[in-house]
Design a protein around this motif. Structure first.
Motif, PDB file in Angstrom:
ATOM      1  N   GLU A 185       1.139   1.907   1.281  1.00 23.95           N
ATOM      2  CA  GLU A 185       2.429   2.395   0.772  1.00 23.95           C
ATOM      3  C   GLU A 185       3.472   2.432   1.875  1.00 23.95           C
ATOM      4  OE1 GLU A 185       1.604   6.144  -0.945  1.00 23.95           O
ATOM      5  OE2 GLU A 185       0.618   5.338  -2.753  1.00 23.95           O
ATOM      6  N   LYS A 186       3.081   2.825   3.089  1.00 21.21           N
ATOM      7  CA  LYS A 186       4.025   2.861   4.201  1.00 21.21           C
ATOM      8  C   LYS A 186       4.496   1.457   4.554  1.00 21.21           C
ATOM      9  CE  LYS A 186       6.090   5.168   7.497  1.00 21.21           C
ATOM     10  NZ  LYS A 186       7.132   6.190   7.213  1.00 21.21           N
ATOM     11  N   GLU A 187       3.574   0.502   4.611  1.00 20.92           N
ATOM     12  CA  GLU A 187       3.966  -0.880   4.914  1.00 20.92           C
ATOM     13  C   GLU A 187       4.875  -1.442   3.834  1.00 20.92           C
ATOM     14  OE1 GLU A 187       0.335  -2.929   5.306  1.00 20.92           O
ATOM     15  OE2 GLU A 187      -0.106  -2.228   7.360  1.00 20.92           O
ATOM     16  N   LYS A 188       4.622  -1.136   2.590  1.00 21.27           N
ATOM     17  CA  LYS A 188       5.470  -1.619   1.502  1.00 21.27           C
ATOM     18  C   LYS A 188       6.866  -1.020   1.601  1.00 21.27           C
ATOM     19  CE  LYS A 188       5.552  -1.984  -3.535  1.00 21.27           C
ATOM     20  NZ  LYS A 188       4.836  -1.639  -4.801  1.00 21.27           N
ATOM     21  N   THR A 189       6.960   0.264   1.927  1.00 18.22           N
ATOM     22  CA  THR A 189       8.267   0.925   2.075  1.00 18.22           C
ATOM     23  C   THR A 189       9.052   0.319   3.229  1.00 18.22           C
ATOM     24  OG1 THR A 189       7.311   2.956   1.200  1.00 18.22           O
ATOM     25  CG2 THR A 189       9.404   3.140   2.381  1.00 18.22           C
ATOM     26  N   MET A 190       8.407   0.066   4.356  1.00 20.11           N
ATOM     27  CA  MET A 190       9.090  -0.523   5.504  1.00 20.11           C
ATOM     28  C   MET A 190       9.569  -1.934   5.193  1.00 20.11           C
ATOM     29  SD  MET A 190       6.616   0.839   8.583  1.00 20.11           S
ATOM     30  CE  MET A 190       7.571  -0.028   9.821  1.00 20.11           C
ATOM     31  N   ALA A 191       8.768  -2.708   4.464  1.00 24.67           N
ATOM     32  CA  ALA A 191       9.189  -4.063   4.099  1.00 24.67           C
ATOM     33  C   ALA A 191      10.406  -4.033   3.184  1.00 24.67           C
ATOM     34  CB  ALA A 191       8.037  -4.794   3.430  1.00 24.67           C
ATOM     35  N   GLN A 192      10.443  -3.114   2.216  1.00 21.77           N
ATOM     36  CA  GLN A 192      11.603  -2.985   1.325  1.00 21.77           C
ATOM     37  C   GLN A 192      12.850  -2.562   2.102  1.00 21.77           C
ATOM     38  OE1 GLN A 192      10.394  -0.286  -1.737  1.00 21.77           O
ATOM     39  NE2 GLN A 192       9.086  -1.795  -2.795  1.00 21.77           N
ATOM     40  N   GLN A 193      12.718  -1.633   3.024  1.00 23.49           N
ATOM     41  CA  GLN A 193      13.863  -1.211   3.827  1.00 23.49           C
ATOM     42  C   GLN A 193      14.405  -2.360   4.661  1.00 23.49           C
ATOM     43  OE1 GLN A 193      12.558   2.156   6.062  1.00 23.49           O
ATOM     44  NE2 GLN A 193      12.578   3.557   4.293  1.00 23.49           N
ATOM     45  N   ALA A 194      13.516  -3.170   5.255  1.00 24.35           N
ATOM     46  CA  ALA A 194      13.986  -4.308   6.050  1.00 24.35           C
ATOM     47  C   ALA A 194      14.699  -5.341   5.168  1.00 24.35           C
ATOM     48  CB  ALA A 194      12.784  -4.956   6.756  1.00 24.35           C
ATOM     49  N   GLN A 195      14.207  -5.573   3.952  1.00 26.50           N
ATOM     50  CA  GLN A 195      14.839  -6.526   3.041  1.00 26.50           C
ATOM     51  C   GLN A 195      16.213  -6.033   2.609  1.00 26.50           C
ATOM     52  OE1 GLN A 195      12.472  -7.349  -0.363  1.00 26.50           O
ATOM     53  NE2 GLN A 195      13.813  -8.963  -1.155  1.00 26.50           N
ATOM     54  N   TRP A 196      16.332  -4.727   2.288  1.00 30.65           N
ATOM     55  CA  TRP A 196      17.640  -4.177   1.916  1.00 30.65           C
ATOM     56  C   TRP A 196      18.624  -4.248   3.073  1.00 30.65           C
ATOM     57  CZ3 TRP A 196      15.193   0.780  -0.585  1.00 30.65           C
ATOM     58  CH2 TRP A 196      14.611   0.419  -1.808  1.00 30.65           C
ATOM     59  N   GLY A 197      18.162  -4.033   4.313  1.00 30.14           N
ATOM     60  CA  GLY A 197      19.049  -4.113   5.467  1.00 30.14           C
ATOM     61  C   GLY A 197      19.582  -5.524   5.679  1.00 30.14           C
ATOM     62  N   GLN A 198      18.765  -6.545   5.473  1.00 29.42           N
ATOM     63  CA  GLN A 198      19.239  -7.916   5.613  1.00 29.42           C
ATOM     64  C   GLN A 198      20.241  -8.290   4.524  1.00 29.42           C
ATOM     65  OE1 GLN A 198      15.815 -10.406   5.702  1.00 29.42           O
ATOM     66  NE2 GLN A 198      15.089  -9.665   7.717  1.00 29.42           N
TER      67      GLN A 198
END
Length: 247
Positions: free
Chosen positions: A174-187
């Motif tokens: 769940e933590k890895e999925k949240t970090m991946a979503q945050q990085a995608q939204w930032g880009q």
């Protein structure tokens, strides 16, 4: 003609005395066993030969239990008959009683350890063997119970640790999925704001005399741009001067 009554007195002949002792002892043990079986009675029989050899019989091999019962009964009878304070003679009797009990316990302990078995008969050894087998059964039963309890406890701990590992793995995913979503939204929200993202990156170069070949190419390109800019500035000025001369 019937057999005459035997006079009860000490047999002087040593051989005859030993033969009579063996016969009467066997009959006495047999009678004790019969009365214990037929009448369901607790019987304890102790016989010492003239050489000091012990012969005993007890119901279900509980000689110590029967003797303790006899001692309690005798003590209670003495208290009822003579409730007066104990005299020094009573203390002496108690001392001899305890001493005999200690000797009996020590002898039984040696028998349990497989020592001093010469004074035991075949029946006594069989009873001792049965006691050992019964004790081994209890010991093995207790050992198996403890092993089963230990295995159950280890299985319970293993299950708890497995559940904890599964929960931690789930949290990590769940933590890895949240970090991946945050990085995608930032880009998506912040596009490239510098031209460096558009310019092709130069290939890595080796160092030559303290400077890289890539840096030398950039310096040459900068000099070329300055010369071109100078030519652009000089061309209008030159055309203006020519116009003045033409007028």
């Amino acid at each position: 003609m019937g057999r005459g009554r035997v006079q009860l007195k000490r047999i002087e002949n040593k051989i005859n005395r030993q033969v009579t002792f063996s016969k009467r002892r066997g009959g006495l043990l047999k009678k004790a066993h019969e009365i214990s079986v037929l009448c369901d009675a607790e019987v304890a029989l102790i016989v010492f030969s003239h050489k000091g050899k012990l012969f005993e019989y007890a119901t279900d091999s509980c000689m110590q239990k029967i003797l303790e019962r006899y001692e309690r009964y005798s003590y209670a009878e003495r208290q009822l008959v003579d409730p007066a304070p104990e005299s020094p003679g009573d203390w002496s009797l108690e001392y001899h009683r305890l001493k005999s009990k200690i000797e009996l316990l020590q002898r039984n302990q040696r028998h349990y350890l497989g020592e001093d078995l010469d004074s035991l008969s075949v029946r006594d050894i069989q009873n001792l063997e049965q006691q050992h087998e019964s004790a081994l059964k209890h010991i093995r039963s207790r050992k198996n119970q403890l092993m089963c309890e230990s295995i159950s406890e280890l299985q319970r701990k293993e299950k708890a640790i497995q559940e904890q590992n599964n929960m931690l793995a789930k949290k990590i995913k769940e933590k890895e999925k949240t970090m991946a979503q945050q990085a995608q939204w930032g880009q998506q929200n912040h596009g490239p704001n510098t031209l460096s993202f558009l310019l092709p990156q130069g290939p890595p170069c080796m160092k030559i005399s303290g400077a890289t070949a890539y840096q030398q190419e950039e310096a040459a390109a900068a000099d070329e741009m300055r010369r071109n800019g100078l030519d652009l500035t000089l061309e209008p000025l030159y055309s203006c001067h020519l116009g003045c001369f033409a007028a």
